[in-house]
Design a protein around this motif. Structure first.
Motif, PDB file in Angstrom:
ATOM      1  N   LEU A 171      39.500  34.476  43.501  1.00 30.98           N
ATOM      2  CA  LEU A 171      39.819  34.411  42.209  1.00 30.98           C
ATOM      3  C   LEU A 171      39.878  35.681  41.441  1.00 30.98           C
ATOM      4  O   LEU A 171      40.843  36.126  40.713  1.00 30.98           O
ATOM      5  CB  LEU A 171      39.217  33.518  41.328  1.00 30.98           C
ATOM      6  CG  LEU A 171      39.476  32.943  39.994  1.00 30.98           C
ATOM      7  CD1 LEU A 171      40.785  32.461  39.955  1.00 30.98           C
ATOM      8  CD2 LEU A 171      38.731  31.974  39.303  1.00 30.98           C
ATOM      9  N   LEU A 172      38.803  36.522  41.567  1.00 32.76           N
ATOM     10  CA  LEU A 172      38.737  37.514  40.889  1.00 32.76           C
ATOM     11  C   LEU A 172      39.640  38.669  41.340  1.00 32.76           C
ATOM     12  O   LEU A 172      40.441  39.181  40.754  1.00 32.76           O
ATOM     13  CB  LEU A 172      37.248  38.547  41.518  1.00 32.76           C
ATOM     14  CG  LEU A 172      36.804  39.728  40.993  1.00 32.76           C
ATOM     15  CD1 LEU A 172      36.571  39.378  39.392  1.00 32.76           C
ATOM     16  CD2 LEU A 172      35.440  40.003  41.563  1.00 32.76           C
ATOM     17  N   ILE A 175      42.896  37.637  39.728  1.00 35.46           N
ATOM     18  CA  ILE A 175      43.080  38.036  38.461  1.00 35.46           C
ATOM     19  C   ILE A 175      43.329  39.680  38.468  1.00 35.46           C
ATOM     20  O   ILE A 175      44.129  40.059  37.618  1.00 35.46           O
ATOM     21  CB  ILE A 175      41.731  37.904  37.677  1.00 35.46           C
ATOM     22  CG1 ILE A 175      41.664  36.249  37.416  1.00 35.46           C
ATOM     23  CG2 ILE A 175      41.607  38.794  36.318  1.00 35.46           C
ATOM     24  CD1 ILE A 175      40.429  35.725  36.912  1.00 35.46           C
ATOM     25  N   TYR A 179      46.323  41.089  36.686  1.00 33.53           N
ATOM     26  CA  TYR A 179      46.036  42.617  35.727  1.00 33.53           C
ATOM     27  C   TYR A 179      47.224  43.758  35.914  1.00 33.53           C
ATOM     28  O   TYR A 179      47.821  44.347  35.325  1.00 33.53           O
ATOM     29  CB  TYR A 179      44.758  43.073  35.932  1.00 33.53           C
ATOM     30  CG  TYR A 179      44.313  44.404  35.175  1.00 33.53           C
ATOM     31  CD1 TYR A 179      44.527  44.370  33.730  1.00 33.53           C
ATOM     32  CD2 TYR A 179      43.987  45.472  35.772  1.00 33.53           C
ATOM     33  CE1 TYR A 179      44.089  45.076  32.935  1.00 33.53           C
ATOM     34  CE2 TYR A 179      43.416  46.432  34.928  1.00 33.53           C
ATOM     35  CZ  TYR A 179      43.647  46.681  33.581  1.00 33.53           C
ATOM     36  OH  TYR A 179      43.541  47.493  32.725  1.00 33.53           O
ATOM     37  N   SER A 182      50.431  42.704  34.620  1.00 32.47           N
ATOM     38  CA  SER A 182      50.446  42.885  33.243  1.00 32.47           C
ATOM     39  C   SER A 182      50.413  44.388  32.695  1.00 32.47           C
ATOM     40  O   SER A 182      51.232  44.526  31.610  1.00 32.47           O
ATOM     41  CB  SER A 182      49.558  41.844  32.731  1.00 32.47           C
ATOM     42  OG  SER A 182      48.278  42.735  32.688  1.00 32.47           O
ATOM     43  N   LYS A 188      53.801  38.063  31.170  1.00 33.13           N
ATOM     44  CA  LYS A 188      52.612  37.606  31.979  1.00 33.13           C
ATOM     45  C   LYS A 188      53.112  36.428  33.186  1.00 33.13           C
ATOM     46  O   LYS A 188      53.650  35.636  32.784  1.00 33.13           O
ATOM     47  CB  LYS A 188      51.769  36.763  30.873  1.00 33.13           C
ATOM     48  CG  LYS A 188      50.517  36.309  31.441  1.00 33.13           C
ATOM     49  CD  LYS A 188      49.412  36.056  30.142  1.00 33.13           C
ATOM     50  CE  LYS A 188      49.577  34.454  29.769  1.00 33.13           C
ATOM     51  NZ  LYS A 188      48.449  34.495  28.834  1.00 33.13           N
TER      52      LYS A 188
ATOM     53  N   PHE B 127      32.194  42.348  35.100  1.00 36.02           N
ATOM     54  CA  PHE B 127      31.581  42.311  36.475  1.00 36.02           C
ATOM     55  C   PHE B 127      30.204  42.458  36.772  1.00 36.02           C
ATOM     56  O   PHE B 127      29.836  41.965  37.714  1.00 36.02           O
ATOM     57  CB  PHE B 127      31.854  43.990  37.020  1.00 36.02           C
ATOM     58  CG  PHE B 127      33.601  44.146  37.550  1.00 36.02           C
ATOM     59  CD1 PHE B 127      33.762  43.283  38.583  1.00 36.02           C
ATOM     60  CD2 PHE B 127      34.338  44.799  36.920  1.00 36.02           C
ATOM     61  CE1 PHE B 127      34.934  43.331  39.177  1.00 36.02           C
ATOM     62  CE2 PHE B 127      35.732  44.824  37.516  1.00 36.02           C
ATOM     63  CZ  PHE B 127      36.070  44.161  38.681  1.00 36.02           C
ATOM     64  N   VAL B 130      29.443  38.765  37.110  1.00 36.83           N
ATOM     65  CA  VAL B 130      29.647  38.317  38.324  1.00 36.83           C
ATOM     66  C   VAL B 130      28.521  38.847  39.318  1.00 36.83           C
ATOM     67  O   VAL B 130      28.173  37.925  39.975  1.00 36.83           O
ATOM     68  CB  VAL B 130      30.829  38.821  38.673  1.00 36.83           C
ATOM     69  CG1 VAL B 130      31.052  38.385  40.186  1.00 36.83           C
ATOM     70  CG2 VAL B 130      32.165  38.315  38.096  1.00 36.83           C
ATOM     71  N   ILE B 157      34.211  35.559  35.783  1.00 39.31           N
ATOM     72  CA  ILE B 157      35.359  35.749  36.060  1.00 39.31           C
ATOM     73  C   ILE B 157      36.383  35.193  34.825  1.00 39.31           C
ATOM     74  O   ILE B 157      37.488  35.937  34.662  1.00 39.31           O
ATOM     75  CB  ILE B 157      35.927  34.779  37.076  1.00 39.31           C
ATOM     76  CG1 ILE B 157      35.033  35.060  38.328  1.00 39.31           C
ATOM     77  CG2 ILE B 157      37.483  34.623  37.484  1.00 39.31           C
ATOM     78  CD1 ILE B 157      35.716  35.999  39.314  1.00 39.31           C
ATOM     79  N   LEU B 160      36.659  38.139  32.638  1.00 34.26           N
ATOM     80  CA  LEU B 160      37.515  39.117  33.121  1.00 34.26           C
ATOM     81  C   LEU B 160      39.117  38.700  32.850  1.00 34.26           C
ATOM     82  O   LEU B 160      39.929  39.520  32.570  1.00 34.26           O
ATOM     83  CB  LEU B 160      37.394  39.294  34.825  1.00 34.26           C
ATOM     84  CG  LEU B 160      38.210  40.449  35.326  1.00 34.26           C
ATOM     85  CD1 LEU B 160      37.280  41.535  34.856  1.00 34.26           C
ATOM     86  CD2 LEU B 160      38.077  40.125  36.666  1.00 34.26           C
ATOM     87  N   ALA B 161      39.366  37.289  32.981  1.00 31.72           N
ATOM     88  CA  ALA B 161      40.559  36.835  32.898  1.00 31.72           C
ATOM     89  C   ALA B 161      41.081  36.897  31.459  1.00 31.72           C
ATOM     90  O   ALA B 161      42.059  37.404  31.291  1.00 31.72           O
ATOM     91  CB  ALA B 161      40.764  35.570  33.196  1.00 31.72           C
ATOM     92  N   MET B 163      39.959  39.184  29.393  1.00 37.23           N
ATOM     93  CA  MET B 163      40.512  40.449  29.109  1.00 37.23           C
ATOM     94  C   MET B 163      41.810  40.970  29.594  1.00 37.23           C
ATOM     95  O   MET B 163      42.686  41.748  28.810  1.00 37.23           O
ATOM     96  CB  MET B 163      39.347  41.216  29.788  1.00 37.23           C
ATOM     97  CG  MET B 163      39.592  42.856  29.603  1.00 37.23           C
ATOM     98  SD  MET B 163      38.963  43.779  31.079  1.00 37.23           S
ATOM     99  CE  MET B 163      40.438  43.999  31.619  1.00 37.23           C
ATOM    100  N   VAL B 164      42.183  40.253  30.933  1.00 41.90           N
ATOM    101  CA  VAL B 164      43.464  40.527  31.097  1.00 41.90           C
ATOM    102  C   VAL B 164      44.646  39.917  30.327  1.00 41.90           C
ATOM    103  O   VAL B 164      44.980  38.776  30.651  1.00 41.90           O
ATOM    104  CB  VAL B 164      43.688  40.280  32.713  1.00 41.90           C
ATOM    105  CG1 VAL B 164      45.030  40.428  33.243  1.00 41.90           C
ATOM    106  CG2 VAL B 164      42.740  40.999  33.466  1.00 41.90           C
ATOM    107  N   GLY B 166      44.702  38.259  27.659  1.00 47.65           N
ATOM    108  CA  GLY B 166      44.682  37.027  26.862  1.00 47.65           C
ATOM    109  C   GLY B 166      44.736  36.015  27.960  1.00 47.65           C
ATOM    110  O   GLY B 166      45.208  34.932  27.638  1.00 47.65           O
ATOM    111  N   GLY B 167      43.933  35.897  29.306  1.00 47.31           N
ATOM    112  CA  GLY B 167      43.888  35.006  30.044  1.00 47.31           C
ATOM    113  C   GLY B 167      44.969  34.617  31.024  1.00 47.31           C
ATOM    114  O   GLY B 167      46.152  35.285  31.048  1.00 47.31           O
TER     115      GLY B 167
END
Lengths: 485, 211
Positions: A171-172, A175, A179, A182, A188, B127, B130, B157, B160-161, B163-164, B166-167
């Motif tokens: 999942l990390l 994402i 990223y 984006s 998105k 991070f 995590v 996570i 993190l998401a 941050m990227v 807005g999800g």
């Protein structure tokens, strides 16, 4: 259109399991349902793979040659497993190992598990792909711990924890992929089809790191060493038809996920990065599993380690990356699924007859269970890559590709460890299949549906290799188109 | 405001790493989830998006109320010892955590590069969370601590998401929530099973399967 039926039929079957409690009826209904699914998947394969087109529905289902191929592989193994389940579960009930009620729970979980696996290759959205793969873990954990013994609960716990951690890394990685998408100034989206189109302009550094997370994450689920530790436990403790599903197709769904991300990486970062990582993990898997295969005492664990070996071979095949190697690796996905399912069915019959997993206590299978013994004899040679069976063809393609690419070291490692594993398998199975039956045990009959499952898989093992010679050209063309090599 | 919330997340994670007993661990997990809820809510108020309101609401119900409550109940029901069973004592764990913080800082600074400082901090905290989750899973012996470790990783996570940009897409976010919910239920079920068959929940002693 067929895809909705393929996804819908398992759900319908699962609902039926809630309404009807007669397990014999449920078993037969399952067989019919999955036969239909198999036919539909063949139609899809013909329509999409051969024309090389892609088809998307509602934005989040997208089918191309790769996904329909994996759907087909899943459908084949699921159908065989449904056939085998009928006789196997009936026997368990007769022996009093499980109750009637538990049998219908088994069918419910079986259908949910199959459903979640069919969802994996159909998903276009990488987040939903992740969810589908995590769902397969959660549902199959119950099937691993189905017999409610100390060992099976332990195996289920290890399975669920190790795979969940692994999948969180995936999942990390997902994402980080989104990223990278984006910050490149696009809207998105987590759709694979959107990402692959703009792969060249994505930030390479982020993609590189993200792919490591993906490889560790889905690699855990695929059973690539050194993240394989859950695999022998789960495979040896699960119900026999489920062991076949776990080894035959669950691992392959994770490979599918790795390939999806791999295609983006190949387009963006370049092929060498993907190749090095895949070959590294593949070789480690091959080496580690061969050691465990040599000294193994437990029948089902032996087969589980053999799955790690074959996943390693598949990873090496994709890592080599010539059209021939990728075609071989994809073919190996199918061949291994079919052959290993047959072996697990055989192991299931043997274990339920001898009531032991220990190979030293199992003697004279060919006398006690003549049909299973014969099919296992065929299966051992097929699994270890003996001509003219199908695995021989796919392994040969990968090895030839390694030589023509002048990766002599990889070819040498492959040949050496395949030879070692061949020897170990012949040794283990020679002792088990032949010899005299232990005292106090007599020859027994085997259920008819189980025999059908064996014959179905055995036929596929025998003819795929030969039939492949005729469609080799189209196959390689499709693979080339997929991986853009 | 953002920095304050991030700092609270950091503190709650440190509390988790040095916790000796399971209830303390669960309490800190609740604090951490509450911080995430606040962060999402603030984002929602700023951007006026319905999606974000729903996500923050779900976060509150699931991770602040439901899951901690479920874990507390599990402890009470199985009557197992509340000790976490540390492989590494709290002082040493603290040192590890400091190391993790530094590592994740270096890593995220490398990943993002110059310029956006707040982004680097967010990424570093995510991070770190995590890593702390992995640390909890590896160096604590009970099955419950492993579940919480997994949830902490999941929180990281989520951070993190968010941050990227807005999800993640809305329905993916919902699906992941559902997934977390189901996985906690299933793991809880297996904790009961382990307790029933082994009369303890010390995962370190689950060693019947070998080779």
């Amino acid at each position: 259109m067929q895809i909705f039926f393929i996804l819908g039929i398992p759900i319908l079957l699962a609902v039926t399991c809630l309404l009807i409690r007669r397990q014999r009826f449920l078993g037969i209904l399952n067989c019919v349902g999955y036969l239909v699914v198999l036919f539909l998947s063949v139609i899809l394969l013909k329509q999409i793979a051969l024309s090389g087109s892609t088809r998307s529905f509602l934005g989040f289902i997208c089918l191309d040659a790769l996904s329909v191929f994996f759907i087909f592989v899943i459908a084949v193994v699921v159908f065989a497993s449904a056939l085998y389940s009928v006789g196997y579960i009936k026997k368990d009930i007769e022996k009093g190992i499980i109750s009637q009620k538990k049998a219908s729970t088994y069918y419910l979980l079986f259908n949910l598990f199959c459903c979640s696996m069919f969802f994996v290759p159909a998903m276009n959205n990488l987040g939903m792909l992740w969810v589908a793969i995590e769902m397969t873990t959660l549902i199959s954990a119950f099937l691993v711990g189905f017999y409610n013994k100390k060992e099976s609960v332990e195996a289920a716990w290890k399975y669920i924890i190790i795979c969940s951690v692994g999948i969180i890394f995936a999942l990390l990685g997902t994402i980080l992929f989104s990223y990278a998408f984006s910050i490149s100034g696009l809207s998105k989206s987590l759709n694979w089809s959107d990402m692959v189109g703009v792969a060249q302009i994505l930030d390479k550094n982020i993609l590189k790191i993200a792919f490591i997370f993906i490889l560790v994450g889905y690699g855990t689920k695929a059973g690539l060493a050194p993240m394989h530790t859950w695999l022998p436990d789960a495979h040896s403790q699960a119900v026999a038809p489920i062991s076949a599903l776990l080894s035959g197709v669950l691992l392959k769904t994770a490979i599918y996920a790795i390939l999806r991300f791999g295609i983006i990486i190949i387009k963006s970062v370049g092929f060498a990065y993907f190749a090095h990582l895949m070959i590294l993990l593949g070789v480690i898997s091959l080496v580690i599993s061969s050691g465990f295969i040599l000294v193994q005492k437990d029948l089902k664990r032996l087969l589980a380690y053999s799955s790690i070996e074959h996943i390693g071979i598949i990873a090496i095949g994709f890592g080599l990356g010539t059209p021939l190697a990728c075609a071989g690796a994809l073919l190996h996905v199918f061949n291994h699924a079919v052959t290993k399912s047959l072996m697990f069915f055989g192991a299931g019959n043997i274990v339920s007859f001898y009531r032991k997993h220990n190979m030293n206590a199992i003697r004279g299978v060919s006398k006690a269970l003549p049909f299973t013994g014969m099919m296992m004899f065929l299966g051992v040679f097929a699994l270890t890559g003996f001509p003219p069976f199908s695995i021989f063809i796919s392994e040969m393609m990968i090895i030839i590709a390694a030589f023509t690419k002048s990766s002599y070291l990889i070819a040498a490692i492959l040949l050496l460890f395949l030879a070692i594993i061949f020897g170990a398998f012949i040794n283990h199975f020679g002792k088990m299949l032949f010899g005299s039956i232990p005292k106090g045990m007599t020859k027994t009959g085997e259920p008819l549906t189980g025999k059908f499952a064996f014959l179905f898989l055995g036929l596929l093992i025998c003819i795929t290799g030969v039939a492949f010679v005729f469609i080799k050209g189209e196959w390689i063309w499709v693979v080339q188109k997929l991986f853009l090599i | 405001m953002q920095v304050i919330i991030l700092f609270t997340v950091l503190v709650s994670t440190y509390l988790m790493v040095i916790a000796k007993r399971t209830p303390a661990l669960i309490r800190s997990f609740r604090y951490q989830s509450f911080c995430l809820f606040l962060a999402t809510l603030i984002l929602a108020l700023r951007e006026h998006q319905l999606d974000l309101y729903v996500v923050s609401g779900l976060l509150f119900i699931l991770k602040v109320v439901f899951i901690p409550q479920l874990l507390y109940r599990t402890i009470k029901k199985i009557k197992a010892s509340e000790e976490l069973g540390l492989f590494i004592n709290p002082q040493l764990s603290l040192l590890w955590a400091l190391g993790f913080t530094y590592l994740s800082w270096v890593f995220s600074a490398h990943l993002i590069g110059q310029g956006n400082e707040i982004r680097v901090i967010m990424l570093a905290v995510a991070f770190f969370v995590v890593l702390a989750g992995i640390f909890l899973m590896i160096f604590r012996m009970t099955a419950l601590a492993q579940i919480i470790g997994l949830l902490v990783m999941e929180n990281g996570i989520f951070l993190l998401a968010s941050m990227v940009s807005g999800g993640m897409p809305f329905f993916v976010e919902i699906a992941i929530f559902f997934d977390v919910f189901v996985s906690v239920l299933i793991m809880g079920f297996f904790v009961y099973r382990i307790n029933k068959f082994f009369t303890h929940i010390d995962v370190n002693k689950l060693s019947r399967l070998k080779g």
